[in-house]
Design an enzyme around this catalytic site. Structure first.
Site, PDB file in Angstrom:
ATOM      1  N   LYS A  24       0.850  -1.204   0.031  1.00  0.00           N
ATOM      2  CA  LYS A  24      -0.094   0.002   0.050  1.00  0.00           C
ATOM      3  C   LYS A  24       0.855   1.415  -0.125  1.00  0.00           C
ATOM      4  O   LYS A  24       0.497   2.190  -0.723  1.00  0.00           O
ATOM      5  CB  LYS A  24      -0.894  -0.092   1.230  1.00  0.00           C
ATOM      6  CG  LYS A  24      -1.899   1.058   1.349  1.00  0.00           C
ATOM      7  CD  LYS A  24      -2.984   0.972   2.551  1.00  0.00           C
ATOM      8  CE  LYS A  24      -3.742  -0.372   2.776  1.00  0.00           C
ATOM      9  NZ  LYS A  24      -4.374  -0.437   3.913  1.00  0.00           N
ATOM     10  N   ARG A  94      -3.140   2.942   9.119  1.00  0.00           N
ATOM     11  CA  ARG A  94      -3.189   1.491   8.397  1.00  0.00           C
ATOM     12  C   ARG A  94      -2.131   0.829   8.404  1.00  0.00           C
ATOM     13  O   ARG A  94      -0.772   1.315   8.194  1.00  0.00           O
ATOM     14  CB  ARG A  94      -3.925   1.824   7.103  1.00  0.00           C
ATOM     15  CG  ARG A  94      -5.260   2.516   6.958  1.00  0.00           C
ATOM     16  CD  ARG A  94      -5.406   2.693   5.621  1.00  0.00           C
ATOM     17  NE  ARG A  94      -6.415   3.884   5.176  1.00  0.00           N
ATOM     18  CZ  ARG A  94      -7.677   3.519   4.841  1.00  0.00           C
ATOM     19  NH1 ARG A  94      -8.088   2.439   4.468  1.00  0.00           N
ATOM     20  NH2 ARG A  94      -8.405   4.629   4.656  1.00  0.00           N
ATOM     21  N   GLY A 103      -7.961  -7.057   5.043  1.00  0.00           N
ATOM     22  CA  GLY A 103      -8.636  -7.192   5.831  1.00  0.00           C
ATOM     23  C   GLY A 103      -8.200  -7.799   7.413  1.00  0.00           C
ATOM     24  O   GLY A 103      -8.902  -8.159   8.428  1.00  0.00           O
ATOM     25  N   MET A 105      -5.361  -7.165   8.962  1.00  0.00           N
ATOM     26  CA  MET A 105      -4.810  -6.214  10.122  1.00  0.00           C
ATOM     27  C   MET A 105      -5.797  -5.063  10.282  1.00  0.00           C
ATOM     28  O   MET A 105      -6.734  -4.814   9.644  1.00  0.00           O
ATOM     29  CB  MET A 105      -3.341  -5.888   9.700  1.00  0.00           C
ATOM     30  CG  MET A 105      -2.384  -7.320   9.980  1.00  0.00           C
ATOM     31  SD  MET A 105      -0.770  -6.869   9.535  1.00  0.00           S
ATOM     32  CE  MET A 105      -0.856  -6.440   8.058  1.00  0.00           C
ATOM     33  N   ARG A 337      -3.772  -1.071  -6.003  1.00  0.00           N
ATOM     34  CA  ARG A 337      -3.130  -2.337  -5.515  1.00  0.00           C
ATOM     35  C   ARG A 337      -3.542  -3.286  -6.734  1.00  0.00           C
ATOM     36  O   ARG A 337      -4.718  -3.109  -7.537  1.00  0.00           O
ATOM     37  CB  ARG A 337      -3.201  -2.930  -4.313  1.00  0.00           C
ATOM     38  CG  ARG A 337      -4.585  -3.167  -4.000  1.00  0.00           C
ATOM     39  CD  ARG A 337      -4.818  -3.882  -2.668  1.00  0.00           C
ATOM     40  NE  ARG A 337      -6.365  -3.627  -2.396  1.00  0.00           N
ATOM     41  CZ  ARG A 337      -6.815  -4.161  -1.123  1.00  0.00           C
ATOM     42  NH1 ARG A 337      -5.988  -4.332  -0.253  1.00  0.00           N
ATOM     43  NH2 ARG A 337      -8.016  -4.247  -1.058  1.00  0.00           N
ATOM     44  N   HIS A 453     -16.180  -8.557   2.347  1.00  0.00           N
ATOM     45  CA  HIS A 453     -15.133  -9.408   2.907  1.00  0.00           C
ATOM     46  C   HIS A 453     -15.438 -10.675   2.543  1.00  0.00           C
ATOM     47  O   HIS A 453     -14.402 -11.437   1.590  1.00  0.00           O
ATOM     48  CB  HIS A 453     -14.999  -9.437   4.361  1.00  0.00           C
ATOM     49  CG  HIS A 453     -14.163 -10.391   5.188  1.00  0.00           C
ATOM     50  ND1 HIS A 453     -14.612 -11.607   5.427  1.00  0.00           N
ATOM     51  CD2 HIS A 453     -13.014 -10.308   5.404  1.00  0.00           C
ATOM     52  CE1 HIS A 453     -13.521 -12.264   5.877  1.00  0.00           C
ATOM     53  NE2 HIS A 453     -12.322 -11.603   5.865  1.00  0.00           N
ATOM     54  N   ARG A 559      -3.397 -47.293 -15.108  1.00  0.00           N
ATOM     55  CA  ARG A 559      -3.494 -48.289 -13.707  1.00  0.00           C
ATOM     56  C   ARG A 559      -4.378 -49.398 -14.061  1.00  0.00           C
ATOM     57  O   ARG A 559      -5.471 -49.327 -14.233  1.00  0.00           O
ATOM     58  CB  ARG A 559      -3.622 -47.580 -12.544  1.00  0.00           C
ATOM     59  CG  ARG A 559      -2.852 -46.576 -11.831  1.00  0.00           C
ATOM     60  CD  ARG A 559      -3.221 -46.045 -10.511  1.00  0.00           C
ATOM     61  NE  ARG A 559      -2.460 -45.199  -9.909  1.00  0.00           N
ATOM     62  CZ  ARG A 559      -2.554 -43.634  -9.867  1.00  0.00           C
ATOM     63  NH1 ARG A 559      -3.183 -43.112 -10.587  1.00  0.00           N
ATOM     64  NH2 ARG A 559      -1.753 -43.094  -9.275  1.00  0.00           N
ATOM     65  N   ARG A 615       0.707 -49.699 -17.325  1.00  0.00           N
ATOM     66  CA  ARG A 615       1.626 -50.521 -16.065  1.00  0.00           C
ATOM     67  C   ARG A 615       0.770 -51.790 -15.832  1.00  0.00           C
ATOM     68  O   ARG A 615      -0.388 -51.716 -15.731  1.00  0.00           O
ATOM     69  CB  ARG A 615       1.285 -49.431 -14.767  1.00  0.00           C
ATOM     70  CG  ARG A 615       2.147 -50.238 -13.808  1.00  0.00           C
ATOM     71  CD  ARG A 615       2.079 -49.177 -12.417  1.00  0.00           C
ATOM     72  NE  ARG A 615       0.975 -49.120 -11.859  1.00  0.00           N
ATOM     73  CZ  ARG A 615       0.565 -48.365 -10.759  1.00  0.00           C
ATOM     74  NH1 ARG A 615       1.558 -47.325 -10.410  1.00  0.00           N
ATOM     75  NH2 ARG A 615      -0.491 -48.471 -10.193  1.00  0.00           N
ATOM     76  N   SER A 769       9.807 -43.817 -15.119  1.00  0.00           N
ATOM     77  CA  SER A 769       8.784 -42.894 -14.944  1.00  0.00           C
ATOM     78  C   SER A 769       8.784 -42.983 -13.494  1.00  0.00           C
ATOM     79  O   SER A 769       8.689 -43.788 -12.775  1.00  0.00           O
ATOM     80  CB  SER A 769       7.463 -43.182 -15.496  1.00  0.00           C
ATOM     81  OG  SER A 769       6.125 -42.340 -14.974  1.00  0.00           O
ATOM     82  N   THR A 772       6.434 -40.732  -7.942  1.00  0.00           N
ATOM     83  CA  THR A 772       6.608 -40.082  -6.724  1.00  0.00           C
ATOM     84  C   THR A 772       5.729 -40.355  -5.463  1.00  0.00           C
ATOM     85  O   THR A 772       6.080 -40.085  -4.311  1.00  0.00           O
ATOM     86  CB  THR A 772       6.868 -38.622  -7.102  1.00  0.00           C
ATOM     87  OG1 THR A 772       5.584 -38.093  -7.723  1.00  0.00           O
ATOM     88  CG2 THR A 772       8.042 -38.291  -7.542  1.00  0.00           C
ATOM     89  N   ASN A 773       4.544 -40.761  -5.571  1.00  0.00           N
ATOM     90  CA  ASN A 773       3.621 -41.216  -4.404  1.00  0.00           C
ATOM     91  C   ASN A 773       4.608 -42.380  -3.718  1.00  0.00           C
ATOM     92  O   ASN A 773       4.689 -42.237  -2.345  1.00  0.00           O
ATOM     93  CB  ASN A 773       2.434 -41.958  -4.856  1.00  0.00           C
ATOM     94  CG  ASN A 773       1.668 -40.970  -5.686  1.00  0.00           C
ATOM     95  OD1 ASN A 773       1.733 -39.691  -5.733  1.00  0.00           O
ATOM     96  ND2 ASN A 773       0.700 -41.460  -6.633  1.00  0.00           N
ATOM     97  N   CYS A 837       4.773 -39.663 -12.968  1.00  0.00           N
ATOM     98  CA  CYS A 837       3.369 -39.911 -13.089  1.00  0.00           C
ATOM     99  C   CYS A 837       2.702 -40.014 -11.614  1.00  0.00           C
ATOM    100  O   CYS A 837       1.577 -40.265 -11.390  1.00  0.00           O
ATOM    101  CB  CYS A 837       3.127 -41.223 -13.594  1.00  0.00           C
ATOM    102  SG  CYS A 837       3.764 -42.659 -12.881  1.00  0.00           S
ATOM    103  N   TYR A 857       8.420 -35.331 -19.590  1.00  0.00           N
ATOM    104  CA  TYR A 857       7.329 -35.094 -19.471  1.00  0.00           C
ATOM    105  C   TYR A 857       6.798 -35.198 -17.798  1.00  0.00           C
ATOM    106  O   TYR A 857       7.596 -35.955 -17.253  1.00  0.00           O
ATOM    107  CB  TYR A 857       6.251 -35.852 -20.357  1.00  0.00           C
ATOM    108  CG  TYR A 857       6.479 -37.337 -19.850  1.00  0.00           C
ATOM    109  CD1 TYR A 857       5.522 -37.619 -19.050  1.00  0.00           C
ATOM    110  CD2 TYR A 857       7.178 -38.239 -20.564  1.00  0.00           C
ATOM    111  CE1 TYR A 857       5.379 -39.051 -18.752  1.00  0.00           C
ATOM    112  CE2 TYR A 857       7.234 -39.531 -20.452  1.00  0.00           C
ATOM    113  CZ  TYR A 857       6.451 -39.867 -19.377  1.00  0.00           C
ATOM    114  OH  TYR A 857       6.328 -41.399 -18.706  1.00  0.00           O
TER     115      TYR A 857
HETATM  116  C1  PEP Z   1       3.062 -43.363  -7.810  1.00  0.00           C
HETATM  117  O1  PEP Z   1       3.591 -44.248  -6.697  1.00  0.00           O
HETATM  118  O2  PEP Z   1       3.686 -42.514  -7.719  1.00  0.00           O
HETATM  119  C2  PEP Z   1       2.292 -44.065  -8.567  1.00  0.00           C
HETATM  120  C3  PEP Z   1       1.949 -43.324  -9.704  1.00  0.00           C
HETATM  121  O3  PEP Z   1       1.856 -45.278  -8.418  1.00  0.00           O
HETATM  122  P1  PEP Z   1       0.588 -45.598  -7.580  1.00  0.00           P
HETATM  123  O4  PEP Z   1       0.122 -44.047  -7.033  1.00  0.00           O
HETATM  124  O5  PEP Z   1      -0.334 -46.321  -8.342  1.00  0.00           O
HETATM  125  O6  PEP Z   1       1.246 -46.344  -6.393  1.00  0.00           O
HETATM  126 MG    MG Z   2       3.138 -46.665  -7.052  1.00  0.00          MG
END
Ligand code: PEP
Ligand code: MG
Length: 880
Positions: A24, A94, A103, A105, A337, A453, A559, A615, A769, A772-773, A837, A857
């Site tokens: 501000k 202010r 809103g 502060m 702003r 608000h 899957r 898969r 691939s 990452t889960n 993935c 990707y």
């Molecule tokens: C993962 O593990 O990231 C994955 C894509 O496989 P899932 O979630 O099916 O275990």
């Molecule tokens: Mg998995």
């Protein structure tokens, strides 16, 4: 000793000093310097606020003297004096952080009034006006600075209004306001044990102290947590000469956006109130009038305002949110702003501004928050369905939502945390309701405009909101609202449509979103800019088609286990699992083969010309079997009731097998490629189904690229063995059909060992691939369900982890493994295709990381594909 500079006059600052002067303050400085009509003022820096906290909440040395000095400058500029009964200088105080926190502060207006200056102001202007200002000041100062509950002031005022039989404050005469002031002063003395401070300088320092303190009030802390704003920025304090919008009918105050913040349309959009002060518009207490009315009511002021808006927009090259006050037909600009906007508006404004030559395509790409696009990809009410509209309010934040009616923010939070969908219904919301808005699906208010608000906060969060729906009359005590004769009780289900303002009884059918022409154009620019590919995770031809329509360039993960769960298949899958001989198992697999072939045919065809990663079976087999406890109960029941002997025997047999297959730790157990190793016939059947579908399509002249993926590999020999199996099946199918086809075989990287030995694994893989889960689970040693259910929120709250690593990729740990894996893999095969993935493939900051480490990707759910396309383009712009 000269101290550090803590205080800047507006003319001493610039727009790029946001970190020091707050958003501000920096903009007030900029506007002053480009010659706009801004009432003069000063800014105390965020540096002073930070030192205030370091010094145990004491002002830094020298700050007070600098404030006094600048007050003298303001006195010179205005010819008014602080505390002068004849011609008093009044200021607003202010907060203003480097990042806008609407809103959150506190603000104090009319500071400088006391028992003497109020008389002077009365003589100079009007007695009623002067006492109205004084009672507002006492109330705000009492509430914000002295911590006296606002309701206590409100009750006194209500009593006077009731006595007069009037609804609005403006209808109270001067003599009533004088008495209100006397009662307010008495209230303050009673509550604090001290008389109200009469010295304006003392008032000022107390107010500055309160603003610094408000940086760490509960709602500011919650707001920062939700919006990921660092806690250590500090707030600046803006002290500005007051101008008055409540001196009569040639005065007013308002807020306007240079473009429509809901749709992005290029037209002035805003609201104002005649004869009103400061917070009246945003507080939502009186419902304001649209800015277009000002064109008729005060044409000259409107023209001047419209041209200032245009100038500000050109100057900042962005849509502005501007606060103004009209004092005796003179226009003053109090704030500008960057305007908050819905996703729809963000997209339209960015694209329009490129066409208007204001910004570049790259800037347009950076102007839209990818996560915000979620709003546009949400479902909306099906216009073909018949719905019972019971009321209509202002369409304050788009999207549709259904839920149970709740009237209280705490209750919304409790129910929301239990997984209930709720709509928060209030006459108006205040910053104290923020936790309820977070927990609700949407917000409905009976008062307040598009800049109230509730509207601002809901838009910021991307939640549907209908405001100013005056037809509904809320009775908090009875726990209900009424529309004419209809009574809607707490926990009844309603729906709201924040795009049309409709309030609907009951739940409503929703439909999928369509992308606007501007959205498509922006995404096209994103595609021109990005180098990272975007695929989708899809298990059905319908999802694959949807993904393709959203711009997916392939399927990054199918899957196959989801295909085993369908009711017509599960019994066959169970036969396959429970088979005691190879023949029995083969019989079940023979039945599954044509079904799977049909699945793959559909998906491959939907993705004609694009790669499809399929898969092979991943989860532990007992996931397909009935629950052991339920079976045991069933068996006991059959025994007790003397049920069918044959059925009992079968169930007992089943229970035995279920128990044999049960695992202590299925996440780390018999799953993924380990199943393929122990039950090669299952993987062979799946590979055959993929290749037979491929042959079918090749014969039809459809170009397909199946990629067979082996899950959960941690050792190269696992992959080598299974790759050999897949290659053999491919060869057989080619031989049997006489049709040649292309395919590849690769692996998921979801076990740290796979990342560590990626150079070896790459020998057997055509692609990697990142799953990452699982990689997050296995790297942290967290089981996701247990972690999220039990302790992860505390880890985040206590800042042990910055975010939930299952949502935002842990770049430090999991990311380090990924980086290492990419380098090792490409050491063996320089052109190795590598994607991701896991769910992180649709999360913008994780996508940027994937771009930086050189993935080919990302793959995410179909609805997130547009978000990923934009995020990938932003990653390129940022890291060029
Ligand atoms: C993962 O593990 O990231 C994955 C894509 O496989 P899932 O979630 O099916 O275990
Ligand atoms: Mg998995």
């Amino acid at each position: 000793m000269s101290s550090k500079k803590y205080v800047y006059l507006f003319e001493e600052g610039r727009a790029d000093m946001k970190n020091l002067l707050g958003g501000k303050g920096a903009n007030l400085a900029e506007m002053t310097n480009i010659g706009l009509p801004v009432p003069p003022g000063m800014i105390i820096t965020t540096e002073a606020c930070k030192e205030f906290y370091v010094n145990d909440r004491r002002f830094p040395p020298g700050m007070e003297e600098q404030v006094r000095e600048k007050i003298r400058v303001l006195e010179e500029k205005t010819g008014k004096r602080f505390g002068d009964p004849a011609n008093p200088l009044l200021v607003s105080v202010r907060s203003g952080a480097p990042v806008s926190m609407p809103g959150m502060m506190d603000t104090v207006l009319n500071l400088g009034l006391n028992d003497e200056t109020v008389e002077g102001l009365g003589r100079a202007a009007d007695r009623r006006f002067a006492f109205d200002c004084y009672r507002r000041f006492l109330n705000m100062f009492g509430d914000v600075v002295l911590g006296i509950e606002h309701a206590k002031f409100e009750r006194i005022l209500e009593r006077y209004k009731e006595r007069r039989g009037v609804a609005l404050d403006q209808e109270l005469p001067a003599e009533d306001l004088e008495q209100v002031v006397a009662e307010y002063r008495a209230l303050i003395e009673r509550e604090t044990g001290q008389p109200f401070p009469q010295d304006p300088m003392e008032q000022l320092f107390m107010a500055i102290y309160a603003v610094f303190n408000s940086w760490n009030n509960d709602r500011a802390i919650v707001y920062r947590r939700i919006n990921k704003i660092p806690d250590d920025l500090g707030t600046a304090v803006n002290i500005q000469v007051m101008v008055f919008g409540n001196l009569g009918d040639d005065c007013g105050t308002g807020v306007a956006f240079t473009r429509d913040p809901a749709t992005g349309a290029r037209e002035l959009y805003g609201e104002y109130l005649i004869n009103a002060q400061g917070e009246d518009v945003v507080a939502g207490i009186r419902t304001p009038r649209p800015i277009s009315d000002l064109k008729v009511e005060m044409p000259a002021v409107y023209q001047q305002f419209a041209s200032i808006c245009e100038r500000l927009e050109k100057h900042y090259r962005n849509m502005q949110d501007i606060e103004f006050t009209i004092e005796r037909s003179r226009l003053y600009i109090l704030q500008t702003r960057t305007g908050k906007r819905t996703a729809q508006a963000a997209v339209k404004i960015a694209v329009d501004m490129v066409h208007e030559g204001l910004i570049s395509k790259e800037e347009a790409i950076m102007r839209v928050e990818p996560a915000q696009l979620d709003q546009l990809l949400h479902r909306r009410i099906d216009p073909r369905g018949s719905v019972k509209v019971i009321a209509k309010g202002l369409p304050a934040s788009p999207g549709a939502a259904s839920g149970k009616v709740v009237f209280d923010a705490d209750e919304a939070e409790v129910l929301g945390n239990q997984g209930e969908k709720v709509i928060l219904v209030r006459t108006e919301t205040t910053p104290d309701d923020i936790h309820g808005i977070v927990a609700a699906q949407g917000v409905l208010t009976s008062r307040g405009g598009m800049t109230s608000h509730a509207a601002v906060v809901a838009r910021g969060m991307g939640k549907p909101c209908v405001c100013g729906c005056e037809a509904i009359r809320i009775d908090y005590e009875a726990g209900e609202f009424r529309v004419n004769d209809l009574v809607v009780k707490k926990e009844d289900v309603i729906s709201i449509d924040g795009s049309t303002g409709q309030v609907i009884l009951g739940e409503v059918p929703l439909i999928d979103p369509e992308l606007s022409p501007e959205f498509l154009e922006l995404l096209q620019w994103a595609d021109e800019i990005r180098t990272l590919g975007v695929r989708a995770n899809a298990d059905t031809p319908e999802d694959a088609a949807k993904a393709r329509a959203f711009g997916a360039e392939g399927i990054g993960l199918t899957r196959t286990e989801h295909m085993f769960m369908a009711p017509d298949r599960l019994p066959i899958v169970q036969d396959m699992i429970l088979a005691t001989t190879t023949q029995e198992r083969q019989d079940a697999l023979d039945k599954l083969l044509p079904m799977q072939q049909g699945d793959f045919y559909g998906i491959l065809k939907a993705m004609e010309g694009l790669p499809v990663t399929i898969r092979l079976l991943d989860p532990p087999l007992h996931e397909f079997l009935p629950n052991a406890e339920e079976l045991a109960v069933e068996i006991t029941r059959l025994r007790l009731t003397g049920g069918d002997e044959e059925e009992l025997r079968k169930k007992e047999e089943l229970l035995k097998k279920v128990r044999v297959l049960a695992e202590f730790n299925p996440m780390l157990g018999h799953r993924g490629c380990r199943l393929g190793i122990t039950f090669p016939e299952v993987y062979a059947m799946q590979a055959r189904a993929i290749f037979q579908a491929t042959v079918q399509l090749v014969k039809e002249g459809v170009k397909v690229f199946p990629e067979v993926e082996i899950p959960l590999v941690g050792e190269v020999r696992e992959l080598a063995l299974l790759r050999q199996l897949v290659d053999e099946v491919a060869e057989q199918v080619m031989k049997e059909t006489g049709v040649e086809f292309e395919y590849s075989v690769g692996t998921m990287i979801e076990i740290p060992r796979a990342a560590l030995l990626a150079d070896e694994i790459a020998r057997e893989a055509d692609f990697f691939s990142f799953g990452t889960n699982d990689l997050t689970q296995t790297t942290f040693g967290f089981s996701r369900d247990d972690a999220e259910g039990k302790f992860l929120h505390e880890y985040v709250e206590k800042k042990i982890l910055p975010e939930n690593p299952f949502i935002v990729l842990d770049q430090a740990g999991v990311g380090k493994l990924m980086k290492m894996c990419v380098a090792l893999g490409r050491q063996t095969k320089p052109d190795l295709v590598i994607g991701i993935c896991g769910e992180h493939g649709g999360e913008p900051s994780s996508i940027e990381f994937c771009h930086r480490i050189g993935l080919n990707y990302v793959s995410c759910s179909p609805f997130r594909v547009p978000i990923a396309r934009l995020a990938a383009a932003q990653a390129r712009v940022k890291n060029c």
